[in-house]
Write an enzyme that holds these catalytic residues in place. Structure first.
Site, PDB file in Angstrom:
ATOM      1  N   ARG A  33      15.206   8.154  11.242  1.00 28.52           N
ATOM      2  CA  ARG A  33      15.797   6.802  11.316  1.00 28.52           C
ATOM      3  C   ARG A  33      16.667   6.669  12.571  1.00 28.52           C
ATOM      4  O   ARG A  33      16.696   5.618  13.204  1.00 28.52           O
ATOM      5  CB  ARG A  33      16.573   6.490  10.030  1.00 28.52           C
ATOM      6  N   GLU A 177      14.885  10.037 -10.852  1.00 24.85           N
ATOM      7  CA  GLU A 177      14.211   9.082  -9.959  1.00 24.85           C
ATOM      8  C   GLU A 177      12.717   9.369  -9.810  1.00 24.85           C
ATOM      9  O   GLU A 177      12.318  10.176  -8.983  1.00 24.85           O
ATOM     10  CB  GLU A 177      14.865   9.098  -8.571  1.00 24.85           C
ATOM     11  N   LYS A 219      16.516   5.937 -12.295  1.00 21.98           N
ATOM     12  CA  LYS A 219      16.405   5.271 -10.977  1.00 21.98           C
ATOM     13  C   LYS A 219      14.933   5.009 -10.674  1.00 21.98           C
ATOM     14  O   LYS A 219      14.260   5.839 -10.062  1.00 21.98           O
ATOM     15  CB  LYS A 219      17.047   6.154  -9.901  1.00 21.98           C
ATOM     16  N   SER A 261      15.387   0.983  -3.517  1.00 20.42           N
ATOM     17  CA  SER A 261      14.865  -0.207  -2.820  1.00 20.42           C
ATOM     18  C   SER A 261      13.476   0.040  -2.248  1.00 20.42           C
ATOM     19  O   SER A 261      12.707  -0.918  -2.107  1.00 20.42           O
ATOM     20  CB  SER A 261      15.836  -0.696  -1.748  1.00 20.42           C
ATOM     21  N   GLY A 262      13.151   1.249  -1.865  1.00 17.30           N
ATOM     22  CA  GLY A 262      11.782   1.630  -1.542  1.00 17.30           C
ATOM     23  C   GLY A 262      11.186   1.024  -0.289  1.00 17.30           C
ATOM     24  O   GLY A 262       9.977   1.085  -0.111  1.00 17.30           O
ATOM     25  N   GLY A 263      12.005   0.406   0.557  1.00 15.02           N
ATOM     26  CA  GLY A 263      11.471  -0.202   1.769  1.00 15.02           C
ATOM     27  C   GLY A 263      11.487  -1.732   1.734  1.00 15.02           C
ATOM     28  O   GLY A 263      11.050  -2.377   2.680  1.00 15.02           O
TER      29      GLY A 263
HETATM   30  P1  13P Z   1      15.768   3.505  -0.812  1.00 16.74           P
HETATM   31  O1  13P Z   1      16.669   2.546  -1.503  1.00 16.74           O
HETATM   32  O2  13P Z   1      15.817   3.426   0.684  1.00 16.74           O
HETATM   33  O3  13P Z   1      14.367   3.499  -1.372  1.00 16.74           O
HETATM   34  O4  13P Z   1      16.324   4.941  -1.125  1.00 16.74           O
HETATM   35  C1  13P Z   1      16.688   5.251  -2.415  1.00 16.74           C
HETATM   36  C2  13P Z   1      16.688   6.699  -2.575  1.00 16.74           C
HETATM   37  O5  13P Z   1      17.686   7.274  -2.914  1.00 16.74           O
HETATM   38  C3  13P Z   1      15.439   7.434  -2.324  1.00 16.74           C
HETATM   39  O6  13P Z   1      15.521   8.695  -2.930  1.00 16.74           O
END
Ligand code: 13P
Length: 352
Positions: A33, A177, A219, A261-263
């Protein structure tokens, strides 16, 4: 295991309409990033960026807990104060990512298995002594032709459940998660079907491994169409599909669901979380919260660019996204918040 302490911590993580800030990018992910923005991919830049995040004035108004990474939990502010102390002083609960990454799964081309169980008991003890009170483990599930397989789902679910049991033994609340990825051209219905199967498998394993549901946080992903699917459902449709799926699968004993959020863009993630709370909050057994990384951090990172002079603007952008998500938990988020004085457009002017 002190069950009541686990229950109390889990409840605190989703109390007062706050949510989690994931700042636990591994060094390779963080560097990737940074590289996109020409920020040096060095330990000092990662430290400075994480210092920027945790010293954001007012962050604790919207953020209940931050998820750290092994490098970050050991770091200090430039003035020598440990990050853990800064976080606690801000009224935020420190957490730690404890998986060691999703690796190619043997015999299952195109699928991943998350590693990190070996030696986990000792690592959890160390993190607990350092001050962490919750932990995170991410399983990654791809959607595609013939994928995910039962083999991948079961292996990942069992690893999540074994991790969760070890966390509770160590007095840390597990954030479980299982992420169904957005990549692909599949429709929302396919994400729904896969997510339901993933969550059924995960809760079955959590039960088998004797995880106390009252002392954990789930999550998950939201139910979304694949990124390249031509049909992209409206915010309310995503909210309905997501909550309907979760109501069928997530036991009422779980105190909170904190989405990744996943992108998704920050604005969309806030709008979708808001719609879920507007339409369903009164009849949900668990809190619907957030545990975003990119959807909170991305505007701040883009403003910072590694420059000391941009720290204030970046902090304002971070504060803004955190505040929008707290509003979304209350069902009070709206597009007008994006043009307010703390919006990205306004703080970008400060940085210019
Ligand atoms: P994002 O919200 O960017 O998807 O990241 C969450 C996260 O903790 C991924 O493991």
């Amino acid at each position: 295991m002190n069950a009541q302490a686990l229950i109390d911590t889990a409840k605190m993580l989703v109390a007062n309409c706050k949510g989690l800030l994931a700042m636990d990018e591994s060094n390779p992910t963080c560097n990737k990033r940074f590289a996109k923005l020409s920020i040096p991919q060095m330990v000092e830049a990662r430290r400075a960026y994480r210092e920027l995040i945790i010293t954001t004035p007012g962050l604790g108004e919207s953020i209940s807990g931050v998820i750290l990474y092994d490098e970050t939990i050991r770091q200090r502010k430039k003035d020598g104060t440990s990050f853990i102390k800064v976080i606690n002083d801000a009224g935020i609960i420190p957490g730690i990512k404890v998986d060691t990454g999703a690796k190619d799964m043997a015999a299952y081309p195109g699928e991943k298995i998350t590693e990190g169980l070996d030696g986990l008991r000792a690592r959890l003890q160390e993190y607990s002594q350092m001050g962490a009170r919750f932990a995170k483990w991410r399983a990654v599930i791809a959607v595609g032709e013939g994928v995910p397989s039962r083999g991948c789902l079961e292996a990942n679910a069992q690893a999540l459940a074994r991790y969760a049991a070890l966390c509770q033994e160590a007095g840390l609340v597990p954030v479980v998660e299982p992420e169904v990825l957005m990549d692909g051209g599949h429709p929302l219905e396919r994400c729904n079907e896969v997510t339901a199967e993933v969550l059924h498998t995960v809760f079955d394993q959590l039960d088998t491994q004797r995880v106390m549901l009252e002392g954990m946080i789930l999550k998950p992903n939201m139910i979304l169409p694949g990124l390249t699917c031509p049909r992209q459902e409206a915010v309310d449709e995503v909210a309905d599909a997501t909550v309907t799926c979760l109501l069928r699968v997530v036991p009422a004993a779980v105190p909170g669901i904190a989405f990744l959020s996943g992108g998704q863009s920050g604005e969309l993630a806030s709008a979708r979380l808001n719609a879920m709370n507007v339409r369903f909050k009164a009849r949900l057994p668990w809190s619907l919260a957030f545990s975003f990384a990119r959807a909170i951090q991305q505007p701040a990172l883009e403003l910072w660019q590694g420059k000391e002079a941009h720290v204030l603007a970046a902090q304002q952008a971070l504060y803004h996204r955190a505040k929008c998500n707290r509003a979304a938990r209350r069902g009070e988020y709206n597009a007008a918040m994006e043009t307010s004085s703390t919006s990205i457009a306004q703080v970008a002017k400060i940085a210019a």
